[in-house]
Motif scaffolding. Structure first.
Motif, PDB file in Angstrom:
ATOM      1  N   PHE A   1       0.685  -0.115  -7.192  1.00  0.00           N
ATOM      2  CA  PHE A   1       0.183  -0.305  -5.765  1.00  0.00           C
ATOM      3  C   PHE A   1      -0.839  -1.412  -5.673  1.00  0.00           C
ATOM      4  O   PHE A   1      -1.750  -1.470  -6.627  1.00  0.00           O
TER       5      PHE A   1
ATOM      6  N   SER B   1       2.394   8.392  -7.461  1.00  0.00           N
ATOM      7  CA  SER B   1       1.047   8.125  -7.647  1.00  0.00           C
ATOM      8  C   SER B   1       0.558   7.281  -8.961  1.00  0.00           C
ATOM      9  O   SER B   1      -0.494   6.752  -8.985  1.00  0.00           O
TER      10      SER B   1
ATOM     11  N   PHE C   1      -4.077   8.878  -0.328  1.00  0.00           N
ATOM     12  CA  PHE C   1      -3.894   9.950  -0.413  1.00  0.00           C
ATOM     13  C   PHE C   1      -4.523  10.885   0.564  1.00  0.00           C
ATOM     14  O   PHE C   1      -5.836  10.951   0.634  1.00  0.00           O
TER      15      PHE C   1
ATOM     16  N   ALA D   1      -3.710   6.982 -10.625  1.00  0.00           N
ATOM     17  CA  ALA D   1      -4.092   5.745  -9.962  1.00  0.00           C
ATOM     18  C   ALA D   1      -5.018   4.761 -10.937  1.00  0.00           C
ATOM     19  O   ALA D   1      -4.865   3.554 -11.192  1.00  0.00           O
TER      20      ALA D   1
ATOM     21  N   VAL E   1      -5.335   1.196  -9.927  1.00  0.00           N
ATOM     22  CA  VAL E   1      -5.058   0.897  -8.437  1.00  0.00           C
ATOM     23  C   VAL E   1      -6.264   1.474  -7.426  1.00  0.00           C
ATOM     24  O   VAL E   1      -6.538   2.661  -7.584  1.00  0.00           O
TER      25      VAL E   1
ATOM     26  N   VAL F   1      -4.162  12.773  -8.511  1.00  0.00           N
ATOM     27  CA  VAL F   1      -3.833  11.250  -7.847  1.00  0.00           C
ATOM     28  C   VAL F   1      -4.888  10.007  -8.446  1.00  0.00           C
ATOM     29  O   VAL F   1      -4.444   9.197  -8.563  1.00  0.00           O
TER      30      VAL F   1
ATOM     31  N   THR G   1      -8.324   3.254  -4.581  1.00  0.00           N
ATOM     32  CA  THR G   1      -7.553   4.347  -3.588  1.00  0.00           C
ATOM     33  C   THR G   1      -8.315   4.908  -2.538  1.00  0.00           C
ATOM     34  O   THR G   1      -9.728   4.246  -2.399  1.00  0.00           O
TER      35      THR G   1
ATOM     36  N   HIS H   1      -3.080  -0.657  -3.271  1.00  0.00           N
ATOM     37  CA  HIS H   1      -4.056   0.297  -2.811  1.00  0.00           C
ATOM     38  C   HIS H   1      -3.255   1.535  -2.573  1.00  0.00           C
ATOM     39  O   HIS H   1      -1.857   1.392  -2.257  1.00  0.00           O
ATOM     40  N   LEU H   2      -3.795   2.786  -2.787  1.00  0.00           N
ATOM     41  CA  LEU H   2      -3.135   3.865  -2.555  1.00  0.00           C
ATOM     42  C   LEU H   2      -3.923   4.857  -1.741  1.00  0.00           C
ATOM     43  O   LEU H   2      -5.021   5.007  -2.084  1.00  0.00           O
TER      44      LEU H   2
ATOM     45  N   VAL I   1       0.751  -1.096   0.162  1.00  0.00           N
ATOM     46  CA  VAL I   1       0.112   0.213  -0.068  1.00  0.00           C
ATOM     47  C   VAL I   1       0.684   1.304   0.101  1.00  0.00           C
ATOM     48  O   VAL I   1       1.892   1.286   0.804  1.00  0.00           O
ATOM     49  N   GLY I   2       0.589   2.231  -0.955  1.00  0.00           N
ATOM     50  CA  GLY I   2       1.256   3.391  -0.943  1.00  0.00           C
ATOM     51  C   GLY I   2       0.553   4.603  -0.180  1.00  0.00           C
ATOM     52  O   GLY I   2      -0.756   4.452  -0.024  1.00  0.00           O
TER      53      GLY I   2
ATOM     54  N   ILE J   1       0.431   8.709   0.518  1.00  0.00           N
ATOM     55  CA  ILE J   1       0.861  10.158  -0.043  1.00  0.00           C
ATOM     56  C   ILE J   1       0.492  10.904   1.215  1.00  0.00           C
ATOM     57  O   ILE J   1      -0.862  11.218   1.362  1.00  0.00           O
TER      58      ILE J   1
END
Length: 468
Positions: A189, A185, A194, A208, A213, A204, A215, A191-192, A116-117, A119
C-alpha cells in the motif's frame, strides 16, 4: 498458469485495480471527493439500523443506542466536517521566499498518497473502519478495508454496503480470517492504517516495514485517570462510570484504572458502583456483552487473581453469565501491582482504583508505565491540571471528563510511543493521508544563476552578501 504459481489474493487484485485507476486519473478534484463523502453519508444513514443489528448479533448484545451514539454519529460528524472543509484544505499553501530568491514563489501541494489499506478492529467496527476512511477520501485517495473476523455478520454487511455504494476501483472491502489479515498487512500500500492491540500492531508494523509502507497505528495501553486533590467527586464518578462501562469497557480509550487520594478511595469506589447500578440496573439491553468466551474467561481469571492477592472487589448485583458472555460492572480496590489487572490493558468492565499519598506519587506511577493512548484528569485547580499535563505524556487528554477528546474533529486522534504512531481526524487526517509536495518556481530574474562557475568577482560579492 501452472500449479506452482501462487494465487493472487483478493487484496492484491483490488490493490492493482485501484493503483492503476489512481495513476490514470490523478488527484481527484474537490467535487469528486465530496461526491464520495456524500455517498458514504447516504450509505451510513440508509443502513444504520442494519449496522446496529449486525453489531449486536456479533457481540451477543450491544445497545443499539450506543452504536448510534458512539459509531454512527461520530462517522456522520466526521463526514460533515470534511465535506465542509476539504476545498480549502486542498488549496496550495504559499510559503515565505528568502530575499535571495526573489521574485520566485514557493508553495506546498497536498497530494494524495494513492491506495490506503485499513485494518479495523471488532470493538467499534463501524466507526474504526469508516472514520479513517473519511480522511482518506478527503485526501483524494482510494482505500481497501479489512474488517475484523471477530464481527463476521457486520463485516459481511459492510462488504455488501461498500460494494453497492462504490466502484471497486474507489473503495473496497476484503473479508477473511487471520491469514487474510496477515497477507493484507504485507501488501505494498501507499499507507496502512491499523487499529488494535499493541502486540498485533508490532506485527503489522514489521510486515509493512518489509515493503517500506508507512503506517498509522492506533493501539491502546493502560489509559489512567487521575483524580487530583481538587477534583470534583461528583464529576469524576459520573464521567468515569460512563467512560469505563460503556460497551462493557471494550474501548481503546476507556479509563483503564483510577488514581485517587488514598483517603477518598473507598468513597470513589462505592459511588462508582452505585452509579453503575443506576446506569445498568439489570445489566440488560443497554449493557453490552463481551465479544467472546475467551474475553470473558480472561476477565474472570484477572478478577480472581486480584482477589486472591488481597484486593477488595465490588460486584454488580446481577451475576456474571458465561453462556451469554455477560460480565456486569466490577470495581477493584488495592489490586496487587504485579497482577494482570495492573499489568495488562483490561479491555473489559473491570475498574481498578489505586490510592495515592501525594500527586507526585500518582504521576510517578503513571510515568513508570508506557505512554497511554488517553489520560483523564479531574481537577478544579488549573495549576493541578497544568501540572499533570506537564508531567505526563499520552496520545490525548480529556479534563474533567472521559472519552470526549476523540469526538473533537479539530483535534488529532492518535497515540504516542507504545500506544500508537501517527494521528488522524479532520485536517490532521487530511495531512496524514496526503504528501506535502514542495514546489519552487523561479521568477523572471534568478540570482542563483550568478553563482554558477566560473566563480568571478560578481559571484564572490553575491556570496558575501548572502552570508551577511
Amino acid at each position: 498458469m501452472d500449479g506452482n504459481t501462487p494465487k493472487t489474493s483478493e487484496g492484491e487484485r483490488l490493490l492493482d485495480i485501484q493503483r492503476a485507476a489512481h495513476r490514470r486519473d490523478g488527484p481527484p478534484p474537490s467535487r469528486t471527493r465530496i461526491d464520495r463523502l456524500d455517498r458514504l453519508d447516504d450509505m451510513v444513514r440508509m443502513r444504520q439500523e442494519a449496522f446496529a443489528g449486525a453489531i449486536s448479533t456479533d457481540f451477543g448484545n450491544r445497545s443499539r443506542f450506543e452504536t448510534s451514539l458512539l459509531e454512527t454519529m461520530t462517522v456522520l460528524s466526521a463526514i460533515r466536517y470534511a465535506r465542509k472543509n476539504v476545498r480549502w484544505w486542498m488549496e496550495p499553501a504559499y510559503q515565505e521566499v528568502d530575499f535571495a530568491f526573489w521574485p520566485g514563489a514557493a508553495w506546498i501541494r497536498r497530494e494524495p498518497l494513492g491506495v490506503v489499506g485499513i485494518i479495523s478492529p471488532w470493538n467499534y467496527p463501524l466507526q474504526l473502519a469508516l472514520s479513517p476512511l473519511v480522511d482518506i477520501i478527503a485526501g483524494g485517495n482510494r482505500a481497501i478495508i479489512k474488517p475484523s473476523e471477530q464481527t463476521p455478520v457486520f463485516s459481511e454487511l459492510l462488504h455488501r454496503a461498500i460494494s453497492d455504494t462504490f466502484a471497486e476501483q474507489e473503495i473496497a472491502v476484503v473479508t477473511g480470517g487471520p491469514d487474510v489479515a496477515a497477507n493484507f498487512s504485507k501488501l505494498p500500500f501507499d499507507h496502512l492504517v491499523f487499529t488494535g492491540s499493541t502486540t498485533v500492531g508490532r506485527k503489522v508494523a514489521q510486515a509493512a516495514a518489509e515493503g517500506l509502507v508507512p503506517t498509522t497505528l492506533e493501539l491502546g495501553g493502560k489509559s489512567p485517570t487521575i483524580v487530583c486533590p481538587s477534583g470534583s467527586m461528583a464529576k469524576a464518578v459520573k464521567a468515569i462510570t460512563y467512560g469505563k462501562y460503556i460497551n462493557a469497557g471494550q474501548t481503546c480509550i476507556a479509563p483503564d484504572y483510577v488514581m485517587v487520594p488514598r483517603e477518598r478511595m473507598i468513597e470513589l469506589a462505592d459511588h462508582v458502583m452505585a452509579e453503575a447500578r443506576r446506569y445498568y440496573p439489570n445489566a440488560g439491553a443497554d449493557y453490552s456483552t463481551l465479544i467472546s468466551e475467551r474475553a470473558f474467561d480472561r476477565m474472570a481469571a484477572a478478577i480472581a487473581e486480584a482477589e486472591l492477592g488481597g484486593a477488595k472487589v465490588l460486584r454488580h448485583p446481577v451475576p456474571p453469565d458465561r453462556t451469554k458472555r455477560l460480565l456486569p460492572p466490577v470495581v477493584v480496590m488495592d489490586a496487587p501491582e504485579n497482577c494482570a489487572l495492573m499489568r495488562e490493558e483490561i479491555f473489559g468492565p473491570v475498574l481498578p482504583i489505586v490510592g495515592y499519598d501525594t500527586l507526585d506519587d500518582a504521576l510517578d506511577w503513571v510515568n513508570s508505565h508506557p505512554h497511554p493512548l488517553a489520560l483523564y484528569i479531574f481537577a478544579e485547580d488549573k495549576k493541578e491540571q497544568t501540572r499533570v499535563l506537564d508531567r505526563t505524556q499520552s496520545g490525548g487528554v480529556t479534563v474533567n471528563g472521559t472519552l470526549l477528546h476523540i469526538a473533537q474533529e479539530g483535534l488529532p486522534f492518535g497515540g504516542v510511543g507504545a500506544s500508537g504512531l501517527g494521528a488522524y481526524h479532520g485536517r490532521h487526517g487530511f495531512d496524514r493521508f496526503t504528501h506535502a509536495r514542495a514546489v519552487f518556481r523561479t521568477g523572471f530574474f534568478n540570482a542563483a544563476s550568478w553563482l554558477a562557475p566560473p566563480y568571478g568577482k560578481r559571484a564572490n560579492r553575491l556570496l558575501r552578501f548572502l552570508m551577511r
